[in-house]
Structure formats: structure tokens, C-alpha cells
Design a protein around this motif. Structure first.
Motif, short mmCIF file in Angstrom:
data_model
loop_
_atom_site.label_atom_id
_atom_site.label_comp_id
_atom_site.label_asym_id
_atom_site.label_seq_id
_atom_site.Cartn_x
_atom_site.Cartn_y
_atom_site.Cartn_z
N GLN A 222 -14.75 -68.88 -51.29
CA GLN A 222 -13.90 -67.85 -50.69
C GLN A 222 -14.67 -66.54 -50.55
O GLN A 222 -14.50 -65.80 -49.58
N ILE B 275 -16.68 -66.09 -47.46
CA ILE B 275 -15.95 -65.58 -46.28
C ILE B 275 -16.02 -64.06 -46.26
O ILE B 275 -16.30 -63.45 -45.24
N VAL B 276 -15.76 -63.49 -47.43
CA VAL B 276 -15.85 -62.03 -47.55
C VAL B 276 -17.24 -61.54 -47.14
O VAL B 276 -17.39 -60.58 -46.38
N TYR C 116 -17.97 -61.12 -43.56
CA TYR C 116 -17.39 -59.94 -42.93
C TYR C 116 -18.08 -58.65 -43.36
O TYR C 116 -17.77 -57.57 -42.88
N PHE D 252 -6.96 -62.03 -49.45
CA PHE D 252 -7.92 -61.25 -48.68
C PHE D 252 -7.27 -59.97 -48.16
O PHE D 252 -6.07 -59.95 -47.85
N SER E 166 -10.59 -58.72 -44.20
CA SER E 166 -11.31 -59.86 -44.81
C SER E 166 -12.58 -59.43 -45.53
O SER E 166 -13.45 -60.25 -45.80
N LYS E 167 -12.67 -58.18 -45.86
CA LYS E 167 -13.91 -57.70 -46.49
C LYS E 167 -13.85 -57.72 -48.01
O LYS E 167 -14.85 -57.48 -48.68
N ARG F 292 -7.92 -73.62 -46.18
CA ARG F 292 -9.13 -73.00 -46.73
C ARG F 292 -9.81 -73.93 -47.73
O ARG F 292 -11.01 -73.94 -47.88
N ASN G 25 -9.55 -66.75 -42.25
CA ASN G 25 -10.33 -66.93 -43.48
C ASN G 25 -10.33 -68.38 -43.96
O ASN G 25 -10.12 -68.66 -45.13
#
Lengths: 559, 559
Positions: free
Chosen positions: A102, A105-106, A109, A182, A186-187, A542, A558
Motif C-alpha cells: 500500500q 502506491i503512496v 504519488y 489514503f 493519495s500521497k 487493492r 489506489n
């Protein structure tokens, strides 16, 4: 639903099921056209926007604050302060990997390594640094009926998970993962300050998979176990063989699958099954096999036709029916098979089947007719005799699970036997079973192969509540759980995951969280629940589960 | 179906669709329990074993022998003896690759390079050496409404494919691929001596995909096009935007998708669309866009609220409704958008929408009420006016496609306009349309979002047959085709392929092969058709399409 659909049909269908079945399936679908001047109010965007960081199934007690931490898997330190074991370590590693994925994903971004947006918020409490794992009893090796899945979880200055058992710890880690969410951009991944005290209402929270009608790949079974653990379900009821095929590869009776499997490649070997059992164990899921007898055994006849009863019509054999209940070979082979299967599956519970026996075939067979006459038995009596014999052949320590017919036909069964209720008039049946001091596993209204029934039709069906509404003083604690049933006639690797999820999530929440049966909600499917299952569906996506849309238009990011 | 399902339910559901809709969906499902003494005859193995080498959709004329060749893609020489072009070369390469992939399965089963089993059969005619491609007209660049898809195909001493066009050649290659089948031991690919003379009964054989309710990935759209070409379908009706989202990324009006798409990543760029159009072209599939107006436009309002009509209740604005039909901005922006879209999509046909307009919103709006009074117009009249304006804004050479409401409301439309019939009472509607000399595309009974309808309920619905049965002398040739509609409320990347296939294969065969409407079969869904769709489903699986089981228990090998 699309309004189009509803304008264009009026059909009555009458379908005959099975060549000689007298069953009628009448499906009347009537649609009345909307007057052309009605208003279709549609807002843009998703029908139900997902929640953020809501645990599914709903914990028993939960105190949430809108103060939040940043969660960074590369920062958090996990410390085990009490009992330890390999299974606990593996659990921690498994979830660390999920969190890491996960976090990637961050990272996608973010081009810079530090990000400060959250720092500006007055609700921001800092980056979460430490998580304490406090398990107070030694690990058990396999999950079991009476395992303790309760846990406490704190997200805060002193974040911790406490549980008696490694099974509870697995549930705690899953809840923790659900709490992560998130930010809009999404950061970042956030987690709110939270206190959870949680435990399941029902001990047996199962899913039936049917590998007799279509072969399911090991990958599909593993995905199913992943999804079950995301939903805190704890029993995979493996309906492994049926009339159509015999994919269980027996070592003592190899011709059963050699001749009865769909294809030599479509079998489950001992090694495959052990892998599945261990994969399930790692997720606190029990695997309970069902070798259904004496009905649903047509595929046995490919190797051993003499095991089956010949069905007669006017002195002519017209088909093979259920196992032959009066030949000693039947019991000998069945006994050997059960022993082998039980040696492989460590669970104390074993499903002996016993449903949908074609009694008319037994009644048509001259040899059996003679037997029934001599022994003054009805066909039902023969079924009862057969099931008694089968139950006598399982291990002494085994607790049998039976389809409701076995109870209905008054086979002597112990009080701890689980009776799986799957037919119509289920409330009366459950009351009858509870009255006689027996135990219930509920399935009747949770049939996933029935595509008209969406998750929300499953969601309100709490079996204890249903019984309580009709009989206040029933022994509700003897309803030990339920199972969603994914019968495999129309399901294979292409669609079984999306048909099962998120519909089964409704069953999972019902069995874990329960409903307050003294003060049941008028409509349990609230807007909030709809929003929660949207988040939960995105969460499953996810995590690699192809869960289909639960409510209508929308989207997941995400993933 | 599993008998279990049928025993356990009796439910009546009344569902209100839409906030203020008066529509009732009454679904009465009643199941009568089978008497416990009925015989369930179940044979082991698949319910309908697949055929071998049967072409789907069924060719118009086909002469098959049980003499066979071995097919080895590394041996066969393909020779082009007449017209040539890049598209033909690419087609040959594409199918050569498909054959090569199938041959790799054969290789997996063979450790030795030569295999002689077939040589022993008296039906064995040798390894196929040569295939002649005879295309008699130059290639066209894009498929179109009047393209020639007919072809002839011979498998024999002088194997050849002949067609006027490259589109027909594509159909011939597809049929050739269907003729290939594996031996029982999967060690060889065979093809029977065959003569085919083939052409489609209907010109417009479409599938509607809806990317407004859920975003579909480019990969899913490509898979859909692959499946369409396997089924010889030739129109992708791309219902690209709707109330819920606006994923079409306009370059002249970028805020439409910036504000109206579900997410910045969930858009279709010009490049994406060109890729899809070319991918479809390579498979003889036209891509027809629909920008539905004036209803189904709520997502436009995210960027341009002034384009929408304000709906009133008791002097208060309660919602945004359809496009505002009396503001010049509406037509200006719509005109620009249509021009951009038409510059992008090469097809001469363009779908202008026109369905399900919320007239009550228009009737509630004070400004519009005044307008209608002044111009002596009903709300229907305003809709007609709007559609006339829209149709006036498409290219001069464009042929519009409209939902049936546009015809029903008497908008002046040219005779070549296609009227898409989707509502209830479709036979009367089609007769009315044919009587007035207009053209029909049929969809009413082919709604894929309705899960109760299996492929066999779609299979018998030949629109010309349905009309003929009620009116013998209707101009049946003006029913130019039909479309299966996969509305996207409950479908996304997780389930759209398995819901669409093989159910849409039934529609594809109906539209390509037709039914003899003068001598229609009593039940078109014969055992042979069931077996053919089993093979066809396995074929799609082999080609990477996650098509779900069509009939019940069974399996596919060599995938």
C-alpha cells in the motif's frame, strides 16, 4: 439499476429442472413502465462514496477520534512483549508486506520523500512510531471451533494489540489494516486514533466452495482464503466431490479420480490439499472437507459402479443412483476413504453430507425392496441407517456436520453435531433443532449461486434474530454460525471470485458482528453500511480480490 | 441448476427504482419443493460435452466431412494469389500467432517431434500443406455499415479462402480457427475437410459498452473487441459518458472530464480512443460513439452547471435535470463537442442518444414553462426540437442512430436513421417503425445487465422472426441488426467480461446466422447448440477471454 432494464420486460418462465424432476421454477418478472414525466434524480459521481478507514466486519466496540497519525511501514517499530511463536512472526511479516504494498502506491504519488500537508492539520498527531504486540497464551498450531478470536487494539500514543491467541492477533492485524486510509491526493496513509474491543458473535463463519461441478484452481482457492481472512471468516467448507466429478486424488483408491475427475489435470493431490490447509491455517481459517454421501456420488461410479444403486423403471435399469446402502463393499470403501481424508484434514469437524438422497431409486431397486421388507424399513429409514453407519466410521474424536435431512430423518446424532440448515422454512427448522438440544449452522438464505440475491438481501439475515422473533426463549447460543454457499454449477475460475465477493462480506459481517436481536434495526442496510461496503470492496481489490461493485455506479482508486 | 437453490426460497420483492420513480419492480420467485422421492438423474462428467471444430456463429452453408487433416502452423504455407494490402498481411500474422499459441499446447503434450497416431486412421488425409488467400477487391481502410463480410472457405486438397474484402477475409480466418480442434490426447490439432459459404444475415451486429457508470480499462475494452471478433460481431457501441461520470477527455472542453470524470486517471484520451478504433478496425469492428443527450448528462454539470436545466418543486430548485434546451450555450458547446468526437471516430454513423429525458424537470422550470407557452409546445415537443437541433449539428454525411424515443416523439429523421428499439412492446414498435419506412436496430430483450437472462433466453430472439410472426409483409430487411447492451451500473473490470461472454455469443449467432422465419424451429436451443456453445466458451477461454460456464457443470482443457 438502470431504468432501461425495468421498462422492457414482462416474462413468465417455467423451467423444468432435471429430467424427471417435478420441480417447477416459476419466475415472474413484471415491470411497469414509469410514466414519462417522472424525475430521475441522479447525482454525478459514485452512488455511495466509500468511507475511510472503517473496519469490516464492524467491531463490537469501537471508539474513533478524528485525530490521526501518519502511517509509514518503514517507520513503525513492532515489538512483541509477551508470548512469541513462528506463526505470530509470519503473521507480522505478512501484514508488513501488505502495508508495504500500500505504501508503494503512496510512493508513486510522491516524488519527494517528505511531505508536510498533514502537519498543517490541527488533528495531526505525528507519524506512528511503535506498535506493541501482546499475546498472552502460547500459539496453537491449527485453528479450531473453540479458538479465541477476540482482541483489543489501540491506535494512539501507545499503540498496541492484545489477544489471548495468535488467531485473535490475526484478526487484530486485519482490523489495523482496515483502519488505514489514503488521503485524497493519495500521497499519505493515515490512521485515526482508535480503541477497539472486538470478538465474533458466531463461532462458525463459513463459506462453501464446490469443486465437484467445476474444478477450481489452487490459485482461486487461495484468493478465496485471502478474501475470507480480509472478512474475518474462519471456515472453508470444501465440498470437494459431487455427481459430476471426483477431483480428490485418493492415494489408497486412485481410480476414483483417475476415472471420476473431469481431466487428469483437474485433481487435488495430497500436496495440494496440505498447501491449502496451511495457507488457511496462516489466516485462522479451518478447512472442513465434505465427501457427500450417499447422494451426490454419481462420479464414484466411473471407477466403482458396484458402489451405486441401480435405479429401475418397469424392471429395467434406467440410471445409477445413490451409494448402495446394503452392500458391505460400500461401507468398506467409504470407511477407507473417510480415514484417508481425515488423516489429511486436521480439523476435528468433518462434513458427512447426507442431503438430497434419491430415495425413489432405492425404492425401485428389487434387492433393496426386499431388504426394506425384511427389515421393516422405509427408504427414509435406510437413509438413516446409512448415515448412522457413516457417522460410526469417522474418528472417535470427530464432530460430524450434516445437512439437515440427516436430522430430519432422525438419525441418532450427538448433541454437538452441527446441523446445516439449507432448505425453505428455515426458522421452523432451526427452532425444532434447538428444541431438541442440537446445534445449527445456517445457510438457507445465503446461496450465492442465486444471482438475484445481492449482498443487501443477505445482510439482514441474522439466524439468531430470525429465531428470536418467532420464539423468544430458544437456545440461541446453539446456533453456532452459518455459511454462504457458492454452488459450482455456473461458477468456475472465470467468475467465482466476483460472484462471491463482496456478497459474502455481508454474511461475514452478520456472523461476526451480529444484530441486536432484542432491538433489531428497522433496515440494517443503511447508507453508512452501503458506503462501508464500497470502501471494503475497494480494499479487497487493492488486496488482489476481484470483488464486483456492490451498490451501483462508482469507482476505486489506489488499487 | 442446483436443486438446493430451488427448495429454499419464496420471496416477493418490491423495489423502488429512483427517488421519485413510480416504477415498480415486482419479482416473484416461487419454488416448489420436489417430493423427496423424485429421481435426480445426474450423469457424471460435463452436462453438455463440447463439440469439436464447430464454427460459431453457424455459417450459412457448410459441408463437413469426417475426413481430416493434421494442422501444423509450422508446416502450412499461406499464399496470397490476388489483391494484397497491409491489413491483410497483419490479419494473416495475427491468426498465425493465434495458431502458434494453440500449437504450443500440442507441443506441451508431445516430447517427440513426430506423432503418428492419426496416420493409422482411415479418415486421415495428411498434413495440411497450403492455404490460398484470394481477395478480389482492394482493401478498405475502415469497416463500415455496408462492408462485405461474406467469404468462402475450403479445407481440402486445395485449401482456400475467397472474399471480396479484407473484412470477409477476417471472418474467414476466424472460421478457419474455429474448425481446428484438439485430439483427445491433446497431441495433435486436426481440421476436417470442409466447404463453407458464409455471410451475415444482419449488417449491424453490436455490443453496447457503458463507461459512464464504471470506468473500464483499455485492456478490458480490447478483450471485449477480441471476443467480438471471435463472435464475428462488427459494432462496438461506446456509450462513453453518462450521468455519473464523463471519462471522455475533450481537448477543446477539457474541464468536462477534469471535473466530470470519476478520477483524473479514469479518462479516455484522444490517443486511447484512436488505439481502440484501430484495434477494432483490425478486427472488422466499427466503433460508434454515443454522447447521450439531453438526458443522462448530469456529469456535464460538474464543469458546466449552466448547461443543465434546474428542476423545481414548489418554487425551489431540487435538482439538475437534462440539458437546457432553450439556451444557445447548450447548442454551441454540444456542437463543438460533437464535431470533436466526429473528427475522432471515423464511422459515418453517430449515436445521438435521446432516451429517458426527464420531461417533468423541464415542465417544472419557470423559464421553460414560459418558453413552452410562448411557442405552444409540450415537453415532448421540446425534446423533439432539441433532438432536431442536435441532429442538425452532426456532419452532413453522418447517419444518426437514435434511441426509440426520438422516433416516438416524431422528430423529423431521415429514412436511413437507425432507431434503436429497447423498450417493452418491441414487436409493435418495430412494426410501427418499419411501416413508416424507417430502420431498426433491436436491443429490447438483449440486456446483459439483467442477470436472470441466460444466453438461451437471448438465443431465440430473431427480431425479423418476431416481426414476421405478427406481420407477414413487413419490410424485414429494414431491421438492420441489433445490439446486446452491457449497462455498467453493476459491471466493472472485475466482472464485465464474464457477464458479457458467452451470453453475447447467443446474440452474435442470432444476428449472423438468423433463423428461418418462415419455418422457425420449435426450440432453437437444441442439445447440439448447447454443445456448440460449450466448445465456443472453451475456445474463448483459450483465446484469453474469461467467458463463464454457459450450461452447467463441465470443464475446458487446452487453455
Amino acid at each position: 439499476m438502470n431504468v432501461r432494464v425495468c421498462k422492457c420486460r414482462f416474462k413468465i418462465k417455467i423451467v423444468m429442472v432435471g429430467a424427471m424432476a417435478t420441480m417447477l421454477l416459476v419466475s415472474v418478472l413484471s415491470f411497469f413502465a414509469a410514466p414519462s414525466d417522472s424525475i430521475y434524480i441522479v447525482e454525478p459521481g459514485p452512488k455511495f462514496p466509500p468511507t475511510r478507514g472503517e473496519v469490516w466486519p464492524k467491531p463490537q466496540q469501537e471508539k474513533k477520534s478524528d485525530y490521526f497519525y501518519l502511517f509509514r511501514p518503514d517507520v513503525i517499530q513492532i515489538e512483541i512483549v509477551n508470548k512469541k511463536c513462528n506463526l505470530l512472526n509470519e503473521t507480522i511479516e505478512r501484514y508488513a508486506e501488505i502495508w508495504q504494498r500500500q505504501y508503494m502506491i503512496v510512493k508513486r504519488y510522491n516524488n519527494i520523500s517528505t511531505h508536510v500537508e498533514s502537519h498543517d492539520s490541527e488533528k495531526y498527531l505525528g507519524v506512528l512510531k511503535r506498535l506493541t504486540i501482546n499475546m498472552s497464551a502460547p500459539c496453537e498450531y491449527y485453528p479450531h471451533f473453540d479458538m479465541d478470536e477476540s482482541y483489543n487494539l489501540t491506535v494512539g500514543a501507545n499503540s498496541q494489540m492484545t489477544s489471548l491467541s495468535v488467531w485473535g492477533m490475526m484478526r487484530a492485524f486485519e482490523s489495523w489494516t482496515h483502519l488505514l486510509y489514503f488521503t485524497d491526493d493519495s500521497k499519505e496513509i493515515r490512521i485515526n486514533k482508535t480503541e477497539i474491543h472486538d470478538f465474533p458473535q458466531y463461532k462458525h463463519r463459513g463459506l462453501l466452495l464446490d469443486t465437484g461441478r467445476h474444478y477450481l484452481s489452487l490459485n482461486t482457492i487461495q484468493k478465496t482464503l485471502d478474501a475470507m481472512s480480509i472478512n474475518k471468516m474462519n471456515v472453508l467448507h470444501w465440498h470437494i466431490v459431487d455427481d459430476q466429478s471426483f477431483p480428490y486424488k485418493s492415494e489408497i483408491l486412485p481410480s476414483l479420480s483417475e476415472k471420476g475427475a473431469f481431466h487428469p489435470s483437474m485433481v487435488y493431490t495430497k500436496k495440494d490439499i496440505k498447501m491449502i490447509i496451511n495457507y488457511a491455517r496462516d489466516r485462522a481459517i479451518r478447512v472442513i472437507p465434505e465427501i457427500d454421501v450417499p447422494g451426490h456420488t454419481r462420479s464414484w461410479g466411473a471407477a466403482y459402479p458396484m458402489l451405486l444403486t441401480k435405479c429401475y423403471e418397469k424392471n429395467k435399469v434406467i440410471a445409477y443412483g445413490p451409494l448402495n446402502p446394503i452392500r458391505s463393499t460400500t461401507y468398506k470403501i467409504l470407511g477407507e476413504l473417510i480415514q484417508e481424508v481425515q488423516d489429511l484434514f486436521p480439523d476435528r469437524y468433518y462434513h458427512v453430507g447426507g442431503d438430497e438422497v434419491d430415495l425413489s431409486c432405492w425404492q425401485s431397486n428389487p434387492e433393496l425392496k426386499e431388504y426394506m421388507k425384511q427389515h421393516n424399513l422405509t427408504a427414509n429409514g435406510v437413509h438413516a441407517m446409512f448415515m448412522k453407519e457413516v457417522i460410526g466410521r469417522v474418528k472417535k474424536t470427530t464432530v460430524p456436520i450434516v445437512w439437515q435431512e440427516v436430522y430430519d430423518e432422525k438419525v441418532p446424532i450427538s448433541k454437538d453435531t452441527l446441523i446445516q440448515v439449507w432448505k425453505y422454512k428455515w426458522v421452523d427448522e432451526m427452532i425444532k433443532i434447538l428444541n431438541s438440544g442440537h446445534k445449527v449452522v445456517f445457510s438457507s438464505s445465503w446461496y450465492l449461486d442465486y444471482l438475484n440475491f445481492n449482498w443487501n438481501s443477505f445482510y439482514g439475515d441474522d439466524p439468531r434474530l430470525m429465531v428470536y422473533q418467532k420464539k423468544k426463549n430458544a437456545r440461541l447460543e446453539n446456533i453456532v454460525g452459518g455459511e454462504a454457499c457458492m454452488w459450482g454449477e455456473m461458477a468456475d475460475d472465470t467468475n467465482v471470485i466476483s460472484r462471491t465477493w463482496p456478497r459474502t462480506s455481508a454474511v461475514a459481517e452478520r456472523l461476526w458482528s451480529g444484530l441486536d436481536y432484542k432491538h433489531p434495526p428497522k433496515d440494517p442496510v443503511t447508507t453508512h453500511v452501503r458506503q462501508r461496503i464500497e470502501e471494503h470492496t475497494c480494499r479487497m481489490l487493492r488486496r488482489g480480490i476481484a470483488a464486483e461493485p456492490p451498490n451501483g455506479p462508482g469507482f476505486c482508486v489506489n488499487i
